[in-house]
Design a protein around this motif. Structure first.
Motif, PDB file in Angstrom:
ATOM      1  N   CYS A   1     -13.864 -14.807 -10.683  1.00 15.80           N
ATOM      2  CA  CYS A   1     -12.313 -15.169 -10.705  1.00 15.80           C
ATOM      3  C   CYS A   1     -12.174 -16.709 -10.872  1.00 15.80           C
ATOM      4  N   PRO A   2     -11.471 -17.190 -11.549  1.00 12.94           N
ATOM      5  CA  PRO A   2     -11.513 -18.835 -11.633  1.00 12.94           C
ATOM      6  C   PRO A   2     -11.407 -19.441 -10.389  1.00 12.94           C
ATOM      7  N   ASP A   3     -10.731 -18.896  -9.451  1.00 15.14           N
ATOM      8  CA  ASP A   3     -10.517 -19.890  -8.066  1.00 15.14           C
ATOM      9  C   ASP A   3     -11.728 -19.293  -7.236  1.00 15.14           C
ATOM     10  N   HIS A   4     -12.789 -18.238  -7.283  1.00 13.36           N
ATOM     11  CA  HIS A   4     -13.679 -18.128  -6.587  1.00 13.36           C
ATOM     12  C   HIS A   4     -13.367 -17.416  -5.395  1.00 13.36           C
ATOM     13  N   LEU A   5     -12.131 -16.564  -5.515  1.00  6.04           N
ATOM     14  CA  LEU A   5     -11.431 -15.729  -4.263  1.00  6.04           C
ATOM     15  C   LEU A   5     -11.535 -14.392  -4.767  1.00  6.04           C
ATOM     16  N   PRO A   6     -11.709 -13.238  -4.167  1.00  8.89           N
ATOM     17  CA  PRO A   6     -11.246 -11.983  -4.746  1.00  8.89           C
ATOM     18  C   PRO A   6      -9.822 -11.655  -4.642  1.00  8.89           C
ATOM     19  N   VAL A   7      -9.550 -10.625  -5.676  1.00  8.67           N
ATOM     20  CA  VAL A   7      -8.056 -10.189  -5.624  1.00  8.67           C
ATOM     21  C   VAL A   7      -7.884  -9.012  -4.778  1.00  8.67           C
ATOM     22  N   ILE A   8      -7.256  -9.206  -3.586  1.00  9.15           N
ATOM     23  CA  ILE A   8      -7.056  -8.073  -2.674  1.00  9.15           C
ATOM     24  C   ILE A   8      -5.324  -7.993  -2.188  1.00  9.15           C
ATOM     25  N   GLY A   9      -4.908  -6.716  -2.285  1.00 11.27           N
ATOM     26  CA  GLY A   9      -3.741  -6.484  -1.945  1.00 11.27           C
ATOM     27  C   GLY A   9      -2.595  -5.856  -2.893  1.00 11.27           C
ATOM     28  N   PRO A  10      -1.548  -5.631  -2.500  1.00  7.10           N
ATOM     29  CA  PRO A  10      -0.608  -4.982  -3.503  1.00  7.10           C
ATOM     30  C   PRO A  10       0.010  -5.834  -4.568  1.00  7.10           C
ATOM     31  N   ASP A  11       0.402  -5.395  -5.781  1.00 11.21           N
ATOM     32  CA  ASP A  11       0.802  -6.040  -6.803  1.00 11.21           C
ATOM     33  C   ASP A  11       2.354  -6.088  -6.790  1.00 11.21           C
ATOM     34  N   PRO A  12       3.101  -6.939  -6.666  1.00 12.78           N
ATOM     35  CA  PRO A  12       4.578  -6.937  -6.646  1.00 12.78           C
ATOM     36  C   PRO A  12       4.845  -6.827  -8.167  1.00 12.78           C
ATOM     37  N   ARG A  13       4.153  -7.176  -8.966  1.00 13.17           N
ATOM     38  CA  ARG A  13       4.602  -6.915 -10.624  1.00 13.17           C
ATOM     39  C   ARG A  13       4.688  -5.650 -10.940  1.00 13.17           C
ATOM     40  N   ALA A  14       3.969  -4.682 -10.114  1.00 11.50           N
ATOM     41  CA  ALA A  14       3.681  -3.547 -10.540  1.00 11.50           C
ATOM     42  C   ALA A  14       3.800  -2.474  -9.119  1.00 11.50           C
ATOM     43  N   PRO A  15       4.938  -2.330  -8.539  1.00 12.11           N
ATOM     44  CA  PRO A  15       5.109  -1.797  -7.528  1.00 12.11           C
ATOM     45  C   PRO A  15       4.155  -0.341  -7.455  1.00 12.11           C
ATOM     46  N   GLY A  16       3.449  -0.030  -6.295  1.00 13.25           N
ATOM     47  CA  GLY A  16       2.309   1.204  -6.122  1.00 13.25           C
ATOM     48  C   GLY A  16       0.984   0.671  -6.682  1.00 13.25           C
ATOM     49  N   LEU A  17       0.762  -0.414  -7.296  1.00 11.97           N
ATOM     50  CA  LEU A  17      -0.595  -0.826  -7.663  1.00 11.97           C
ATOM     51  C   LEU A  17      -1.015  -1.573  -6.951  1.00 11.97           C
ATOM     52  N   TRP A  18      -2.353  -1.479  -6.439  1.00  6.10           N
ATOM     53  CA  TRP A  18      -3.156  -2.452  -5.355  1.00  6.10           C
ATOM     54  C   TRP A  18      -4.195  -2.855  -5.891  1.00  6.10           C
ATOM     55  N   HIS A  19      -4.990  -3.922  -5.714  1.00  5.41           N
ATOM     56  CA  HIS A  19      -6.296  -4.349  -6.361  1.00  5.41           C
ATOM     57  C   HIS A  19      -7.064  -4.762  -5.193  1.00  5.41           C
ATOM     58  N   ALA A  20      -8.372  -4.663  -5.240  1.00  6.18           N
ATOM     59  CA  ALA A  20      -9.468  -4.997  -4.730  1.00  6.18           C
ATOM     60  C   ALA A  20     -10.747  -5.149  -5.439  1.00  6.18           C
ATOM     61  N   CYS A  21     -10.854  -6.444  -5.943  1.00  8.00           N
ATOM     62  CA  CYS A  21     -11.662  -6.768  -6.936  1.00  8.00           C
ATOM     63  C   CYS A  21     -12.100  -8.203  -7.037  1.00  8.00           C
ATOM     64  N   GLY A  22     -12.694  -8.749  -8.094  1.00  6.44           N
ATOM     65  CA  GLY A  22     -13.071  -9.954  -8.061  1.00  6.44           C
ATOM     66  C   GLY A  22     -13.669 -10.704  -7.057  1.00  6.44           C
ATOM     67  N   HIS A  23     -14.762 -10.124  -6.322  1.00  8.39           N
ATOM     68  CA  HIS A  23     -15.518 -10.537  -5.321  1.00  8.39           C
ATOM     69  C   HIS A  23     -16.495 -11.586  -5.914  1.00  8.39           C
TER      70      HIS A  23
END
Length: 384
Positions: free
Chosen positions: A318-340
């Motif tokens: 990921c460009p800011d070197h932080l993973p993506v973790i948590g719910p995505d308000p842009r698509a309710p019901g979709l969560w992410h755990a990636c970019g580590h």
């Protein structure tokens, strides 16, 4: 009714499936190939705090350490958990001074670190080059066998009622209005109350199927594996101080910094390289040559040791070197755990537990805001 579909049967998806099942959720894991068939099968299995500067990723790494050592302690033998410690070494006085300064900030945030003088280094690693000027020892650094982690976490999750569907490639999302209500796969639809995107390097493509932007890109890396050596030839994870800077860099060009460690079987693993070349699996002689020569500079005895094989993988960058973790308000019901990126094995246990806590309405042990999926600007905003 399924509560959660986890897309991806790598280490992060397996950890999320286990902790969600443990919390009482009904879980299905959808994997297009074989379990641990992506990045999880191409790493060294490191659980590190030593390579992280103060900030959200270090907070997550320290939290994950507690999960590995406490929540998962009874299963540690299944995945060959070894609390071997990490030794970071400096080849110049300037690098040694920078390492001492980094250690000062890390200690303030709960990292255990001991300054090591040049004269003391060979007490930790007898085969190290006498030319090195100093270092730092991190007793919290550990190692696991990542493919065993995936296999056993999924087995434990199945024991709690989870199902694992391999050969089920996600081709789209089920919707009820704006809300994500499941996934479409090549093996059929999987309705669910929530969907977790845990697809590692391919997470950006999966997010795009839901119409959201998550800028995860592949960052290629090679690992060399030597012939078996006598036990404890190399006792710890040993790497050059420059590795910390390479981890934090956003440079797309090839970077190599020596990372050397032994395994229980006697083989020695040699990394680490980083470059953004898409999913190009071409073997880079430049990368392999640099890894070998820099490893020999740390451990001169490696000059006479044969490399048996090499492997490569793609870290989810990921460009800011932080993973993506948590719910995505842009698509309710979709969560992410990636970019580590290269820390996924170590951070997986903490990520999985945090996701399970948030999914069940429990306050997560760690604030998820720094890892929010919506923190990235949309592509058109970047260009405007």
């Amino acid at each position: 009714m399924t509560d959660l579909v986890v897309i991806g049967a790598g280490v992060v998806g397996a950890a999320a499936a286990y902790f969600a099942s443990l919390a009482g959720l009904r879980v299905v894991v959808a994997e297009r190939g074989a379990i641990a068939g992506g990045t999880s099968s191409a790493g060294e299995g490191n659980l590190l705090v030593s390579d992280k500067e103060a900030g959200p990723e270090l907070d997550l790494a320290l939290y994950a350490q507690r999960v590995w050592r406490e929540d998962l302690a009874e299963h540690a033998g299944l995945w060959e958990f070894e609390s071997k410690g990490g030794l970071v070494v400096a080849g110049s006085e300037a690098s040694a001074a920078a390492l001492r300064e980094l250690a000062v900030h890390q200690r303030r945030h709960g990292v255990e670190v001991r300054d090591v003088s040049g004269d003391e280094l060979r007490g930790y690693e007898p085969h190290l080059s006498p030319e090195l000027r100093g270092g730092a020892f991190y007793p919290q650094d550990a190692q696991v066998q990542p493919m065993l982690v995936v296999a056993h976490l999924l087995r434990l999750a199945r024991g709690l009622g989870a199902r694992v569907r391999t050969g089920a490639e996600v081709t789209g999302f089920l919707r009820a209005g704006d809300r994500v209500t499941g996934v479409r796969t090549t093996a059929g639809d999987l309705p669910a109350g929530a969907v977790l995107n845990a697809t590692g390097t391919w997470a950006g493509d999966v997010a795009a199927l839901a119409g959201v932007h998550v800028p995860v890109l592949p960052r290629r890396g090679f690992v060399l594996v030597t012939q078996p050596m006598p036990a404890r030839t190399i006792r710890h994870k040993v790497y050059a101080a420059e590795y910390v800077g390479d981890v934090a860099s956003s440079d797309a060009a090839l970077q190599t910094s020596p990372v050397v460690e032994g395994t229980g079987s006697g083989t020695i693993l040699i990394g680490a390289s980083r470059e953004r070349v898409g999913f190009d699996r071409t073997v880079s002689t430049a990368a392999i040559g640099a890894l070998a020569s820099k490893a020999i500079a740390l451990f001169p005895m490696l000059r006479d040791v044969r490399v048996m094989r090499m492997y490569l993988g793609f870290r989810p960058y990921c460009p800011d070197h932080l993973p993506v973790i948590g719910p995505d308000p842009r698509a309710p019901g979709l969560w992410h755990a990636c970019g580590h990126e290269g820390a996924g094995i170590g951070l997986s246990a903490g990520t999985g537990k945090l996701i399970a806590q948030a999914l069940t309405g429990e306050r997560p042990d760690l604030e998820l805001k720094p890892f929010a999926p919506e923190r990235f600007p949309e592509p058109e905003e970047v260009l405007s």
